[in-house]
Design a protein around this motif. Structure first.
Motif, PDB file in Angstrom:
ATOM      1  N   GLY A  26       0.809  -1.217   0.000  1.00  0.00           N
ATOM      2  CA  GLY A  26       0.000   0.000   0.000  1.00  0.00           C
ATOM      3  C   GLY A  26       0.841   1.266   0.000  1.00  0.00           C
ATOM      4  O   GLY A  26       0.559   2.211  -0.730  1.00  0.00           O
ATOM      5  N   VAL A  27       1.886   1.279   0.811  1.00  0.00           N
ATOM      6  CA  VAL A  27       2.749   2.457   0.871  1.00  0.00           C
ATOM      7  C   VAL A  27       3.459   2.665  -0.457  1.00  0.00           C
ATOM      8  O   VAL A  27       3.525   3.786  -0.975  1.00  0.00           O
ATOM      9  CB  VAL A  27       3.759   2.328   2.034  1.00  0.00           C
ATOM     10  N   ALA A  28       3.988   1.597  -1.026  1.00  0.00           N
ATOM     11  CA  ALA A  28       4.705   1.716  -2.300  1.00  0.00           C
ATOM     12  C   ALA A  28       3.787   2.204  -3.413  1.00  0.00           C
ATOM     13  O   ALA A  28       4.135   3.112  -4.176  1.00  0.00           O
ATOM     14  CB  ALA A  28       5.336   0.379  -2.671  1.00  0.00           C
ATOM     15  N   GLN A  29       2.603   1.599  -3.516  1.00  0.00           N
ATOM     16  CA  GLN A  29       1.673   2.020  -4.556  1.00  0.00           C
ATOM     17  C   GLN A  29       1.185   3.443  -4.317  1.00  0.00           C
ATOM     18  O   GLN A  29       1.052   4.229  -5.250  1.00  0.00           O
ATOM     19  CB  GLN A  29       0.487   1.052  -4.634  1.00  0.00           C
ATOM     20  N   GLY A  30       0.946   3.797  -3.061  1.00  0.00           N
ATOM     21  CA  GLY A  30       0.496   5.147  -2.739  1.00  0.00           C
ATOM     22  C   GLY A  30       1.550   6.190  -3.060  1.00  0.00           C
ATOM     23  O   GLY A  30       1.244   7.257  -3.598  1.00  0.00           O
ATOM     24  N   ARG A  31       2.795   5.890  -2.744  1.00  0.00           N
ATOM     25  CA  ARG A  31       3.884   6.836  -3.028  1.00  0.00           C
ATOM     26  C   ARG A  31       4.056   7.019  -4.533  1.00  0.00           C
ATOM     27  O   ARG A  31       4.258   8.142  -5.004  1.00  0.00           O
ATOM     28  CB  ARG A  31       5.184   6.348  -2.391  1.00  0.00           C
ATOM     29  N   ALA A  32       3.985   5.943  -5.279  1.00  0.00           N
ATOM     30  CA  ALA A  32       4.079   6.057  -6.738  1.00  0.00           C
ATOM     31  C   ALA A  32       2.954   6.945  -7.266  1.00  0.00           C
ATOM     32  O   ALA A  32       3.182   7.805  -8.115  1.00  0.00           O
ATOM     33  CB  ALA A  32       4.028   4.674  -7.385  1.00  0.00           C
ATOM     34  N   ALA A  33       1.745   6.766  -6.746  1.00  0.00           N
ATOM     35  CA  ALA A  33       0.609   7.580  -7.183  1.00  0.00           C
ATOM     36  C   ALA A  33       0.816   9.048  -6.820  1.00  0.00           C
ATOM     37  O   ALA A  33       0.503   9.935  -7.615  1.00  0.00           O
ATOM     38  CB  ALA A  33      -0.682   7.060  -6.555  1.00  0.00           C
ATOM     39  N   GLN A  34       1.357   9.312  -5.631  1.00  0.00           N
ATOM     40  CA  GLN A  34       1.632  10.695  -5.226  1.00  0.00           C
ATOM     41  C   GLN A  34       2.600  11.366  -6.201  1.00  0.00           C
ATOM     42  O   GLN A  34       2.509  12.556  -6.454  1.00  0.00           O
ATOM     43  CB  GLN A  34       2.256  10.736  -3.832  1.00  0.00           C
ATOM     44  N   LEU A  35       3.537  10.586  -6.713  1.00  0.00           N
ATOM     45  CA  LEU A  35       4.523  11.121  -7.644  1.00  0.00           C
ATOM     46  C   LEU A  35       4.002  11.159  -9.079  1.00  0.00           C
ATOM     47  O   LEU A  35       4.710  11.562  -9.988  1.00  0.00           O
ATOM     48  CB  LEU A  35       5.804  10.275  -7.586  1.00  0.00           C
ATOM     49  N   GLY A  36       2.750  10.710  -9.267  1.00  0.00           N
ATOM     50  CA  GLY A  36       2.146  10.743 -10.592  1.00  0.00           C
ATOM     51  C   GLY A  36       2.527   9.570 -11.471  1.00  0.00           C
ATOM     52  O   GLY A  36       2.432   9.664 -12.694  1.00  0.00           O
ATOM     53  N   HIS A  37       2.934   8.465 -10.845  1.00  0.00           N
ATOM     54  CA  HIS A  37       3.358   7.294 -11.603  1.00  0.00           C
ATOM     55  C   HIS A  37       2.373   6.143 -11.410  1.00  0.00           C
ATOM     56  O   HIS A  37       1.692   6.058 -10.397  1.00  0.00           O
ATOM     57  CB  HIS A  37       4.740   6.828 -11.149  1.00  0.00           C
ATOM     58  N   LYS A  38       2.358   5.255 -12.380  1.00  0.00           N
ATOM     59  CA  LYS A  38       1.545   4.044 -12.277  1.00  0.00           C
ATOM     60  C   LYS A  38       2.335   2.968 -11.554  1.00  0.00           C
ATOM     61  O   LYS A  38       3.538   2.829 -11.749  1.00  0.00           O
ATOM     62  CB  LYS A  38       1.170   3.531 -13.671  1.00  0.00           C
ATOM     63  N   ALA A  39       1.631   2.195 -10.731  1.00  0.00           N
ATOM     64  CA  ALA A  39       2.243   1.073 -10.022  1.00  0.00           C
ATOM     65  C   ALA A  39       1.388  -0.165 -10.248  1.00  0.00           C
ATOM     66  O   ALA A  39       0.174  -0.075 -10.408  1.00  0.00           O
ATOM     67  CB  ALA A  39       2.355   1.369  -8.536  1.00  0.00           C
ATOM     68  N   LEU A  40       2.036  -1.313 -10.258  1.00  0.00           N
ATOM     69  CA  LEU A  40       1.350  -2.586 -10.468  1.00  0.00           C
ATOM     70  C   LEU A  40       1.761  -3.555  -9.385  1.00  0.00           C
ATOM     71  O   LEU A  40       2.949  -3.693  -9.088  1.00  0.00           O
ATOM     72  CB  LEU A  40       1.729  -3.166 -11.836  1.00  0.00           C
ATOM     73  N   PHE A  41       0.790  -4.200  -8.764  1.00  0.00           N
ATOM     74  CA  PHE A  41       1.067  -5.325  -7.872  1.00  0.00           C
ATOM     75  C   PHE A  41       0.899  -6.580  -8.701  1.00  0.00           C
ATOM     76  O   PHE A  41      -0.151  -6.799  -9.309  1.00  0.00           O
ATOM     77  CB  PHE A  41       0.101  -5.361  -6.685  1.00  0.00           C
ATOM     78  N   ALA A  42       1.953  -7.383  -8.768  1.00  0.00           N
ATOM     79  CA  ALA A  42       1.924  -8.570  -9.612  1.00  0.00           C
ATOM     80  C   ALA A  42       2.359  -9.792  -8.813  1.00  0.00           C
ATOM     81  O   ALA A  42       3.494  -9.852  -8.342  1.00  0.00           O
ATOM     82  CB  ALA A  42       2.859  -8.382 -10.810  1.00  0.00           C
ATOM     83  N   ALA A  43       1.450 -10.739  -8.619  1.00  0.00           N
ATOM     84  CA  ALA A  43       1.825 -11.999  -7.985  1.00  0.00           C
ATOM     85  C   ALA A  43       2.676 -12.791  -8.978  1.00  0.00           C
ATOM     86  O   ALA A  43       2.326 -12.906 -10.155  1.00  0.00           O
ATOM     87  CB  ALA A  43       0.584 -12.788  -7.596  1.00  0.00           C
ATOM     88  N   ALA A  44       3.791 -13.300  -8.519  1.00  0.00           N
ATOM     89  CA  ALA A  44       4.741 -13.983  -9.405  1.00  0.00           C
ATOM     90  C   ALA A  44       4.080 -15.141 -10.154  1.00  0.00           C
ATOM     91  O   ALA A  44       4.261 -15.279 -11.370  1.00  0.00           O
ATOM     92  CB  ALA A  44       5.938 -14.477  -8.602  1.00  0.00           C
ATOM     93  N   THR A  45       3.304 -15.943  -9.459  1.00  0.00           N
ATOM     94  CA  THR A  45       2.685 -17.099 -10.108  1.00  0.00           C
ATOM     95  C   THR A  45       1.714 -16.682 -11.205  1.00  0.00           C
ATOM     96  O   THR A  45       1.656 -17.301 -12.262  1.00  0.00           O
ATOM     97  CB  THR A  45       1.962 -17.987  -9.085  1.00  0.00           C
ATOM     98  N   ASP A  46       0.975 -15.604 -10.945  1.00  0.00           N
ATOM     99  CA  ASP A  46       0.032 -15.110 -11.952  1.00  0.00           C
ATOM    100  C   ASP A  46       0.771 -14.597 -13.189  1.00  0.00           C
ATOM    101  O   ASP A  46       0.330 -14.805 -14.318  1.00  0.00           O
ATOM    102  CB  ASP A  46      -0.841 -13.990 -11.385  1.00  0.00           C
ATOM    103  N   GLN A  47       1.877 -13.919 -12.964  1.00  0.00           N
ATOM    104  CA  GLN A  47       2.621 -13.351 -14.084  1.00  0.00           C
ATOM    105  C   GLN A  47       3.325 -14.417 -14.915  1.00  0.00           C
ATOM    106  O   GLN A  47       3.407 -14.303 -16.136  1.00  0.00           O
ATOM    107  CB  GLN A  47       3.617 -12.302 -13.589  1.00  0.00           C
TER     108      GLN A  47
END
Length: 85
Positions: A26-47
């Motif tokens: 949550g912190v990582a994705q939120g910080r990326a959004a604050q900086l105006g960047h896109k973030a992706l959470f990707a489960a290794a098995t799904d990818q």
């Protein structure tokens, strides 16, 4: 298994691990959004499944190109919340 001293029962250790994991995501994705960047959470098995299917269908370059649109990619060995893994 993550073992944290002082937490007692194994289910408490699992909860503590999951809570820390979700907090970090949550912190990582939120910080990326604050900086105006896109973030992706990707489960290794799904990818791995997704990229393997793309490779079999001759679509691997297009699938890999999708990752380039993200500033931050968080790859976790545990399935994403809400996924079937």
């Amino acid at each position: 298994m993550l073992t944290v001293t002082g937490l007692g029962k194994p289910q408490h250790r699992i909860f503590h691990f999951l809570a820390k994991r979700l907090l970090i995501i949550g912190v990582a994705q939120g910080r990326a959004a604050q900086l105006g960047h896109k973030a992706l959470f990707a489960a290794a098995t799904d990818q791995v499944t997704r990229l393997g299917t793309a490779h079999q269908n001759g679509q691997l370059p297009q699938e890999l190109a999708k990752f380039r649109s993200y500033w931050l990619i968080i790859v976790d060995e545990v399935s994403a919340p809400g996924s079937s893994g």
